[in-house]
Design a protein around this motif. Structure first.
Motif, PDB file in Angstrom:
ATOM      1  N   TYR A   1     -75.793  20.355  93.163  1.00  0.00           N
ATOM      2  CA  TYR A   1     -75.747  19.609  94.412  1.00  0.00           C
ATOM      3  C   TYR A   1     -74.830  20.232  95.463  1.00  0.00           C
ATOM      4  CZ  TYR A   1     -78.003  16.096  91.508  1.00  0.00           C
ATOM      5  OH  TYR A   1     -78.884  15.449  90.679  1.00  0.00           O
ATOM      6  N   ILE A   2     -73.738  20.841  95.032  1.00  0.00           N
ATOM      7  CA  ILE A   2     -72.780  21.371  96.019  1.00  0.00           C
ATOM      8  C   ILE A   2     -72.406  22.828  95.768  1.00  0.00           C
ATOM      9  CG2 ILE A   2     -71.780  19.101  96.491  1.00  0.00           C
ATOM     10  CD1 ILE A   2     -69.377  20.123  94.706  1.00  0.00           C
TER      11      ILE A   2
ATOM     12  N   GLU B   1     -71.646  17.755 104.137  1.00  0.00           N
ATOM     13  CA  GLU B   1     -72.680  16.756 103.872  1.00  0.00           C
ATOM     14  C   GLU B   1     -72.470  15.508 104.727  1.00  0.00           C
ATOM     15  OE1 GLU B   1     -75.347  17.071 102.388  1.00  0.00           O
ATOM     16  OE2 GLU B   1     -75.169  18.646 100.885  1.00  0.00           O
TER      17      GLU B   1
ATOM     18  N   ASP C   1     -73.171  16.504 108.434  1.00  0.00           N
ATOM     19  CA  ASP C   1     -74.599  16.674 108.719  1.00  0.00           C
ATOM     20  C   ASP C   1     -75.228  15.384 109.234  1.00  0.00           C
ATOM     21  OD1 ASP C   1     -74.533  19.293 107.994  1.00  0.00           O
ATOM     22  OD2 ASP C   1     -75.536  19.049 106.059  1.00  0.00           O
TER      23      ASP C   1
ATOM     24  N   GLY D   1     -80.764  17.017 106.373  1.00  0.00           N
ATOM     25  CA  GLY D   1     -80.645  16.257 105.125  1.00  0.00           C
ATOM     26  C   GLY D   1     -81.884  15.435 104.843  1.00  0.00           C
TER      27      GLY D   1
ATOM     28  N   GLY E   1     -77.127  13.996  99.940  1.00  0.00           N
ATOM     29  CA  GLY E   1     -75.841  14.430 100.495  1.00  0.00           C
ATOM     30  C   GLY E   1     -74.653  13.523 100.274  1.00  0.00           C
ATOM     31  N   THR E   2     -74.635  12.336 100.933  1.00  0.00           N
ATOM     32  CA  THR E   2     -73.462  11.467 100.813  1.00  0.00           C
ATOM     33  C   THR E   2     -73.324  10.889  99.414  1.00  0.00           C
ATOM     34  OG1 THR E   2     -74.793   9.692 101.771  1.00  0.00           O
ATOM     35  CG2 THR E   2     -73.268  10.839 103.237  1.00  0.00           C
TER      36      THR E   2
ATOM     37  N   THR F   1     -77.606  23.049  98.660  1.00  0.00           N
ATOM     38  CA  THR F   1     -76.535  23.336  99.610  1.00  0.00           C
ATOM     39  C   THR F   1     -77.050  23.874 100.940  1.00  0.00           C
ATOM     40  OG1 THR F   1     -76.243  25.491  98.536  1.00  0.00           O
ATOM     41  CG2 THR F   1     -74.776  23.725  97.858  1.00  0.00           C
TER      42      THR F   1
END
Length: 626
Positions: free
Chosen positions: A31-32, A51, A54, A114, A119-120, A315
């Motif tokens: 994810y990151i 993130e 964005d 996104g 993201g969050t 990413t």
């Protein structure tokens, strides 16, 4: 036998489903990207900031909110936008349920980044504390989480605050060990947001970021006017913007962006620009110039707006979209048609610029032909040396390796960790070699002090055997695309000779391969200066302050050892300093740094200015070991 059978049973009880939070925490790299401690530009803590940002940028892109406020105090990040605010009834869902968000509705977010609703949620799951507040039409809703677990959902309450979303989070220190934010990295990231979003104002720890001229401002900031061979060409069209010039540095510097986001690994849009630029230049001059001569010393930026972009990883650092929008032109055709019209028109209208560009290309052509003979001999020597190259102890996974059919995300994580240590002497390289991770860590051993490369031409890279072998080990002779290691770590002793070797290696990279430094690939290894121990505990210290703290902790006159060279540290000990908690200092070019002036000041002939600098900054270490 019965016990063995039970161990091998595979039934319903063997199957379990991970919830969204567990999956992110179990596989954060998916994810990151890489975790890291914040010393690299692509470390996960910066992706967490990105993130959240964005979402603020996407709100601005849709016409809501012209200002974003960011505060970082220690390890806590606070980000406030002035968009529409998350719908109050969905505040918890938006930050804690995968595949939940507004960006699936292409009418609401036509050209956002996104799109996958992750993201969050990743920020939430990987933060030891996460708080989201939505201000919407005079009402506020707050939710608080710890490592993705909802700990308090507040009742809606009245507010006088303007519409928008406020997010506060602290990255989880069990995931990001010993992390710290390097503000220079965030500084560059925030400027990019402003260059690509006209009218957007970002306030970071009291500093204001705003741009009026887009990519023109970006290139002016990334270059030095007195090094440019002609004024920056700035072209704008619908869903595309380009800025380009040439300087005197080696290599090519191309910054690419999609929907306001910096694609550090390029992608289809960057490749389309590289190919289209060559075609337009050849057509304009009616000469079949070599591609390397056209792009040599180029500095450029391209930004495109794409509907529902497809990226090659979560990413979002590399664009994979083949078309600008569904059923629309291919990326290659879109960029080529734009340049064929706008760049061609510009060069016809500005003959002085066209002449300066032609001279720069032909200068690159002359230099390439002058090098051709010596390159051939040097490369033959390098091939022979590579068969039994004692200088390089290679690793198994490299940055430029092809991705396997399976476990791609895990392999990408290994690629990002691919590292080459540049060491001095056999003792230091021996310690690192014995304690390194053979999958991702390689060692290149210098035989002594390398040549001072300042003011020399690239001819010396081929004439000097050590430089040539290092160039081949890194695989950067023809550009950065083939770079074999993501991290280039200069590992020298903490003494005068070690500092000098470090300086000479940095000079080599800045003189001939500045892109390695500009793109954040070069680091300095920090190794402990002291070992403080008693019979119960051993503490390694990296400076005098840490040593004093260790002495106070252990008490009763502990044994103190001062390490002067890497060779003094045993391989068993060394393994602790190049593992997950390895400390490195990134080599960062600050804004406005003029490479040639920088090298002239530190590596040129002895000047009064440098003498004064040394005298004013000279420090003498006394009583390092009590």
């Amino acid at each position: 036998m019965a016990e063995q059978k039970n161990l091998n049973e595979y039934n319903e009880d063997s199957i379990r489903s991970l919830d969204w939070r567990e999956h992110i925490r179990l596989r954060p790299g998916m994810y990151i990207g890489k975790l890291g401690d914040g010393s690299a530009t692509d470390d996960g803590i910066y992706v967490l900031v990105k993130e959240v940002l964005d979402n603020c940028i996407d709100e601005h892109t849709m016409g809501f909110g012209k200002q974003v406020e960011i505060t970082i105090e220690g390890k806590q990040v606070t980000i406030r936008d002035y968009g529409r605010g998350i719908p109050l009834g969905k505040v918890v869902d938006v930050v804690s349920k995968i595949n939940t968000g507004a960006k699936y509705d292409s009418k609401a977010f036509q050209k956002s980044v996104g799109l996958n609703g992750v993201g969050t949620k990743a920020v939430n799951a990987l933060s030891q504390y996460f708080k989201v507040t939505s201000h919407r039409d005079g009402v506020a809703k707050i939710a608080e989480f710890e490592r993705g677990v909802l700990v308090k959902e507040h009742k809606e309450q009245k507010t006088t605050e303007a519409n928008g979303t406020l997010v506060t989070f602290i990255p989880d220190e069990t995931v990001f060990r010993n992390f710290h934010f390097i503000h220079e990295y965030l500084d560059s990231q925030l400027w990019n947001y402003c260059y690509l979003n006209a009218g957007l104002s970002i306030h970071f720890n009291g500093k204001k970021y705003v741009s009026k001229n887009g990519l023109l401002d970006l290139l002016e900031r990334k270059t030095n006017a007195d090094e440019l061979r002609y004024p920056i060409i700035h072209l704008k069209g619908e869903d595309i913007e380009v800025a380009v010039s040439h300087n005197n540095d080696y290599g090519e510097d191309i910054f690419s962006f999609v929907n306001g986001q910096y694609t550090t690994q390029g992608g289809t849009h960057q490749q389309a620009f590289r190919e289209a630029y060559i075609k337009v230049i050849r057509d304009f001059y009616k000469k079949d110039y070599d591609a390397a001569d056209i792009r040599g010393s180029i500095v450029a930026a391209i930004s495109v707006r794409v509907q529902e972009p497809v990226f090659e990883s979560q990413t979002k650092t590399k664009l994979g979209s083949q078309n600008v929008y569904e059923g629309g032109p291919t990326m290659k055709k879109f960029v080529e048609e734009f340049l064929a019209k706008e760049l061609d028109n510009y060069l016809h209208r500005n003959p002085a610029v066209a002449d300066a560009l032609r001279k720069r290309i032909e200068q690159s052509e002359r230099e390439r032909k002058e090098l051709a003979g010596i390159k051939k001999l040097a490369n033959e020597r390098a091939k022979k040396a590579n068969l039994h190259n004692k200088k390089l102890r290679d690793c198994r996974v490299h940055l430029n390796d092809d991705l396997p059919a399976k476990n791609k995300e895990e392999f990408i994580a290994l690629q990002k960790n691919s590292t080459i240590f540049i060491t001095e002497g056999d003792s230091a390289s021996g310690s690192i070699t014995k304690s390194r991770n053979v999958d991702t860590q390689a060692v290149f051993s210098l035989r002594g002090k390398p040549l001072n490369a300042y003011g020399l031409t690239k001819k010396v890279v081929y004439e000097n055997e050590e430089f040539n072998l290092l160039q081949h080990a890194l695989n950067i002779e023809d550009g950065m695309e083939g770079l074999r290691y993501n991290n280039i770590v200069i590992a020298t002793d903490a003494d005068v000779d070690g500092m000098h070797i470090r300086l000479l290696m940095m000079t080599f990279f800045l003189q001939f391969f500045p892109d390695l430094v500009k793109r954040g690939h070069v680091y300095i290894l920090e190794t402990p200066l002291f070992r403080v121990r008693n019979k119960q505990e051993t503490i390694y210290c990296y400076d005098e302050t840490e040593k004093q703290a260790a002495v106070s902790k252990l008490g009763n006159k502990p044994e103190i050892t001062r390490f002067k060279g890497l060779g003094e540290i045993s391989p068993e000990e060394f393994g602790r300093f190049i593992g997950e908690e390895m400390r490195v200092q990134p080599v960062i070019l600050e804004q406005g740094d003029h490479i040639q002036q920088l090298l002239e000041y530190y590596m040129g002939k002895n000047t009064m200015e440098r003498q004064e600098f040394i005298i004013n900054n000279l420090k003498v270490e006394l009583d390092l070991v009590d």
